[in-house]
Design a protein around this motif. Structure first.
Motif, mmCIF file in Angstrom:
data_model
loop_
_atom_site.group_PDB
_atom_site.id
_atom_site.type_symbol
_atom_site.label_atom_id
_atom_site.label_comp_id
_atom_site.label_asym_id
_atom_site.label_seq_id
_atom_site.Cartn_x
_atom_site.Cartn_y
_atom_site.Cartn_z
ATOM 1 N N VAL A 155 33.418 27.100 -91.314
ATOM 2 C CA VAL A 155 33.026 25.840 -92.304
ATOM 3 C C VAL A 155 32.584 24.929 -92.676
ATOM 4 O O VAL A 155 31.960 25.083 -91.319
ATOM 5 C CB VAL A 155 34.506 25.731 -92.619
ATOM 6 N N ASP A 156 32.108 24.148 -93.158
ATOM 7 C CA ASP A 156 30.789 22.975 -93.139
ATOM 8 C C ASP A 156 32.004 21.833 -93.783
ATOM 9 O O ASP A 156 32.609 21.428 -94.800
ATOM 10 C CB ASP A 156 29.947 22.875 -93.886
ATOM 11 N N LEU A 157 32.279 21.089 -92.501
ATOM 12 C CA LEU A 157 32.859 19.861 -92.702
ATOM 13 C C LEU A 157 31.665 18.561 -93.071
ATOM 14 O O LEU A 157 30.782 18.606 -92.195
ATOM 15 C CB LEU A 157 33.362 18.848 -91.679
ATOM 16 N N ILE A 158 32.183 18.272 -94.728
ATOM 17 C CA ILE A 158 30.896 17.163 -94.537
ATOM 18 C C ILE A 158 31.359 16.060 -94.691
ATOM 19 O O ILE A 158 32.231 15.198 -95.186
ATOM 20 C CB ILE A 158 30.588 17.438 -96.491
ATOM 21 N N VAL A 159 30.083 15.000 -94.241
ATOM 22 C CA VAL A 159 30.193 13.877 -93.986
ATOM 23 C C VAL A 159 29.091 13.224 -94.690
ATOM 24 O O VAL A 159 27.733 13.344 -94.526
ATOM 25 C CB VAL A 159 29.883 13.025 -92.797
ATOM 26 N N PRO A 160 29.249 12.398 -96.428
ATOM 27 C CA PRO A 160 28.169 11.580 -96.987
ATOM 28 C C PRO A 160 27.493 10.776 -96.278
ATOM 29 O O PRO A 160 28.245 9.875 -95.332
ATOM 30 C CB PRO A 160 29.207 11.145 -98.433
ATOM 31 N N LEU A 161 26.415 10.646 -95.845
ATOM 32 C CA LEU A 161 25.363 9.836 -95.629
ATOM 33 C C LEU A 161 24.385 8.318 -96.283
ATOM 34 O O LEU A 161 24.300 9.216 -97.089
ATOM 35 C CB LEU A 161 24.798 9.791 -94.505
ATOM 36 N N ILE A 162 24.687 8.055 -95.915
ATOM 37 C CA ILE A 162 23.344 6.795 -97.052
ATOM 38 C C ILE A 162 22.326 6.408 -95.869
ATOM 39 O O ILE A 162 22.137 7.034 -94.952
ATOM 40 C CB ILE A 162 23.656 5.327 -97.682
ATOM 41 N N SER A 163 20.962 6.106 -96.324
ATOM 42 C CA SER A 163 19.939 6.459 -95.261
ATOM 43 C C SER A 163 19.726 4.878 -94.515
ATOM 44 O O SER A 163 19.424 5.528 -92.903
ATOM 45 C CB SER A 163 18.774 6.215 -96.599
ATOM 46 N N GLU A 164 20.347 4.113 -95.077
ATOM 47 C CA GLU A 164 20.603 3.157 -94.056
ATOM 48 C C GLU A 164 21.518 3.703 -92.472
ATOM 49 O O GLU A 164 21.252 3.026 -91.446
ATOM 50 C CB GLU A 164 21.306 2.037 -94.144
ATOM 51 N N GLN A 165 22.554 4.316 -92.918
ATOM 52 C CA GLN A 165 23.040 4.966 -91.917
ATOM 53 C C GLN A 165 22.783 6.214 -91.087
ATOM 54 O O GLN A 165 22.598 6.149 -89.923
ATOM 55 C CB GLN A 165 24.886 6.031 -92.222
ATOM 56 N N VAL A 166 21.520 6.420 -92.436
ATOM 57 C CA VAL A 166 20.816 7.682 -90.610
ATOM 58 C C VAL A 166 19.919 6.541 -90.458
ATOM 59 O O VAL A 166 20.215 6.942 -88.890
ATOM 60 C CB VAL A 166 20.112 8.562 -91.475
ATOM 61 N N LEU A 167 19.192 5.908 -90.076
ATOM 62 C CA LEU A 167 18.300 4.495 -89.398
ATOM 63 C C LEU A 167 19.412 4.174 -87.849
ATOM 64 O O LEU A 167 18.715 3.923 -87.760
ATOM 65 C CB LEU A 167 17.690 3.547 -90.993
ATOM 66 N N GLU A 168 20.637 3.429 -88.657
ATOM 67 C CA GLU A 168 21.058 3.384 -87.576
ATOM 68 C C GLU A 168 22.378 4.045 -87.155
ATOM 69 O O GLU A 168 21.544 3.549 -85.234
ATOM 70 C CB GLU A 168 22.761 2.711 -88.056
ATOM 71 N N LEU A 169 21.935 5.327 -86.946
ATOM 72 C CA LEU A 169 22.575 6.648 -85.661
ATOM 73 C C LEU A 169 20.926 6.295 -85.723
ATOM 74 O O LEU A 169 20.593 6.577 -83.847
ATOM 75 C CB LEU A 169 22.615 7.960 -86.775
ATOM 76 N N GLU A 170 20.082 6.964 -85.548
ATOM 77 C CA GLU A 170 18.130 6.764 -84.846
ATOM 78 C C GLU A 170 18.195 5.712 -83.967
ATOM 79 O O GLU A 170 17.973 6.057 -82.542
ATOM 80 C CB GLU A 170 17.341 6.753 -85.950
ATOM 81 N N ARG A 171 18.643 4.424 -84.387
ATOM 82 C CA ARG A 171 18.583 3.093 -83.283
ATOM 83 C C ARG A 171 19.500 3.267 -82.379
ATOM 84 O O ARG A 171 19.032 2.593 -81.589
ATOM 85 C CB ARG A 171 18.596 1.778 -84.271
ATOM 86 N N HIS A 172 20.526 3.779 -82.580
ATOM 87 C CA HIS A 172 21.401 3.724 -81.458
ATOM 88 C C HIS A 172 21.167 5.030 -80.854
ATOM 89 O O HIS A 172 21.532 5.071 -79.575
ATOM 90 C CB HIS A 172 23.250 4.490 -82.793
ATOM 91 N N ARG A 173 20.720 5.950 -80.969
ATOM 92 C CA ARG A 173 20.225 7.348 -80.899
ATOM 93 C C ARG A 173 19.377 6.953 -79.636
ATOM 94 O O ARG A 173 19.332 7.604 -78.700
ATOM 95 C CB ARG A 173 20.097 7.988 -81.495
ATOM 96 N N ASN A 174 18.382 6.143 -79.942
ATOM 97 C CA ASN A 174 17.068 5.731 -79.111
ATOM 98 C C ASN A 174 17.048 6.684 -78.094
ATOM 99 O O ASN A 174 16.172 6.552 -77.135
ATOM 100 C CB ASN A 174 17.439 4.661 -78.287
ATOM 101 N N GLY A 175 16.562 8.070 -79.189
ATOM 102 C CA GLY A 175 15.394 9.420 -78.162
ATOM 103 C C GLY A 175 15.903 10.038 -78.047
ATOM 104 O O GLY A 175 15.729 10.641 -76.960
ATOM 105 N N GLN A 176 17.431 9.225 -77.936
ATOM 106 C CA GLN A 176 18.525 10.272 -76.569
ATOM 107 C C GLN A 176 19.021 11.523 -77.443
ATOM 108 O O GLN A 176 18.442 11.711 -78.926
ATOM 109 C CB GLN A 176 19.737 9.904 -75.864
ATOM 110 N N ASP A 177 19.359 12.150 -76.924
ATOM 111 C CA ASP A 177 20.586 13.730 -77.930
ATOM 112 C C ASP A 177 21.787 13.099 -78.294
ATOM 113 O O ASP A 177 22.066 11.391 -77.969
ATOM 114 C CB ASP A 177 22.094 14.253 -76.281
ATOM 115 N N MET A 178 21.561 13.570 -79.450
ATOM 116 C CA MET A 178 22.685 13.211 -80.509
ATOM 117 C C MET A 178 24.303 13.366 -79.835
ATOM 118 O O MET A 178 24.866 14.730 -79.739
ATOM 119 C CB MET A 178 22.661 13.507 -82.296
#
Length: 266
Positions: free
Chosen positions: A89-112
């Motif tokens: 099964v797929d557990l779905i979380v809705p995301l907006i583009s700003e959240q994707v960008l914030e996740l990328e800032r937090h990850r900073n090139g590392q593993d998610m």
């Protein structure tokens, strides 16, 4: 991930991560400004109480390392009386583009790294119908970045400009963006595209972010990634400008029914 979800009525479910090399644990499905983050979970039934034929999974997804809550899973039904002992099964979380960008800032090139807080419910159970498991999972940087790339042009980012608008190094860009916002509201799309391009150009003149970077992904720092975003914004603005002009040209034929147009419609 291998976690057992045990219910009071004796129902026992085992939650597993996907097998390596198959469907990724996290996958992004693009939308127009809003996207879906899917967490793939394999549910194995080890024991099911009498009269119970379905479970419902819900819960929350968090980013490990202090960023906190990402979103809530949409309730997902899981059939428990299928021929196969294990279902995906797929557990779905809705995301907006700003959240994707914030996740990328937090990850900073590392593993998610994410924390799964999964809650299970048994609608037909006669006992206490709830159970819960928590697991921290890591998605390799290369796998997650492939998901980011698949979003492509579906991702739009909001540029936050420091206030006040009449001072500071970004004041010029801020004025162009404010004008573009008014023009979009008024339906003046070609002018809004022009103002957006001017805003990106003003930001480029600050010479803070690299331009036309050719570094390998693993060698890019945060400034390099912002530079790539500005490059893509410029390319998108140019493409939209060409598209709008082409549509305008197509709609601007002579207003009569003779000649070539008349024969075309005949």
């Amino acid at each position: 991930m291998v976690s057992d979800m045990k219910f009071e009525d004796g129902t026992l479910l085992r939650l597993r991560s996907p097998e390596p090399g198959g469907v990724p644990l996290l996958s992004l499905m693009p939308g127009l400004g809003a996207h879906r983050l899917a967490v793939r979970v394999e549910v194995e039934r080890l024991d099911v109480a009498e009269a119970v034929n379905q479970a419902t999974l819900s819960g929350e997804l968090r980013a490990a390392g202090g960023l906190g809550w990402i979103g809530s899973f949409l309730p997902t039904p899981v059939p428990l009386r299928t021929k196969a002992d294990r279902v995906s099964v797929d557990l779905i979380v809705p995301l907006i583009s700003e959240q994707v960008l914030e996740l990328e800032r937090h990850r900073n090139g590392q593993d998610m790294a994410v924390l799964l807080d999964v809650e299970g419910a048994l609608p037909q159970s006669s006992g206490h119908p709830f159970a819960r498991v928590q697991e921290e999972q890591r998605v390799p940087a290369s796998v997650w970045e492939n998901q980011i790339e698949q979003l492509g042009l579906a991702v739009s980012f909001t540029v936050t400009v420091p206030l006040p608008m009449n001072g500071g190094p970004l004041a010029t860009a801020a004025k162009h963006l404010r004008t573009a916002d008014r023009q979009i509201t008024a339906g003046e799309y070609p002018d809004a595209i022009r103002e957006t391009r001017l805003a990106v150009g003003a930001m480029r003149k600050l010479n803070i972010w690299p331009q036309n970077g050719s570094k390998k992904r693993d060698d890019q720092d945060q400034d390099d990634r912002y530079g790539i975003i500005l490059d893509r914004l410029t390319d998108q603005a140019d493409a939209y400008a060409d598209l709008v002009q082409a549509v305008f040209t197509q709609a601007s034929g002579p207003q009569h029914n003779d000649g070539a147009i008349g024969r075309h419609h005949a």
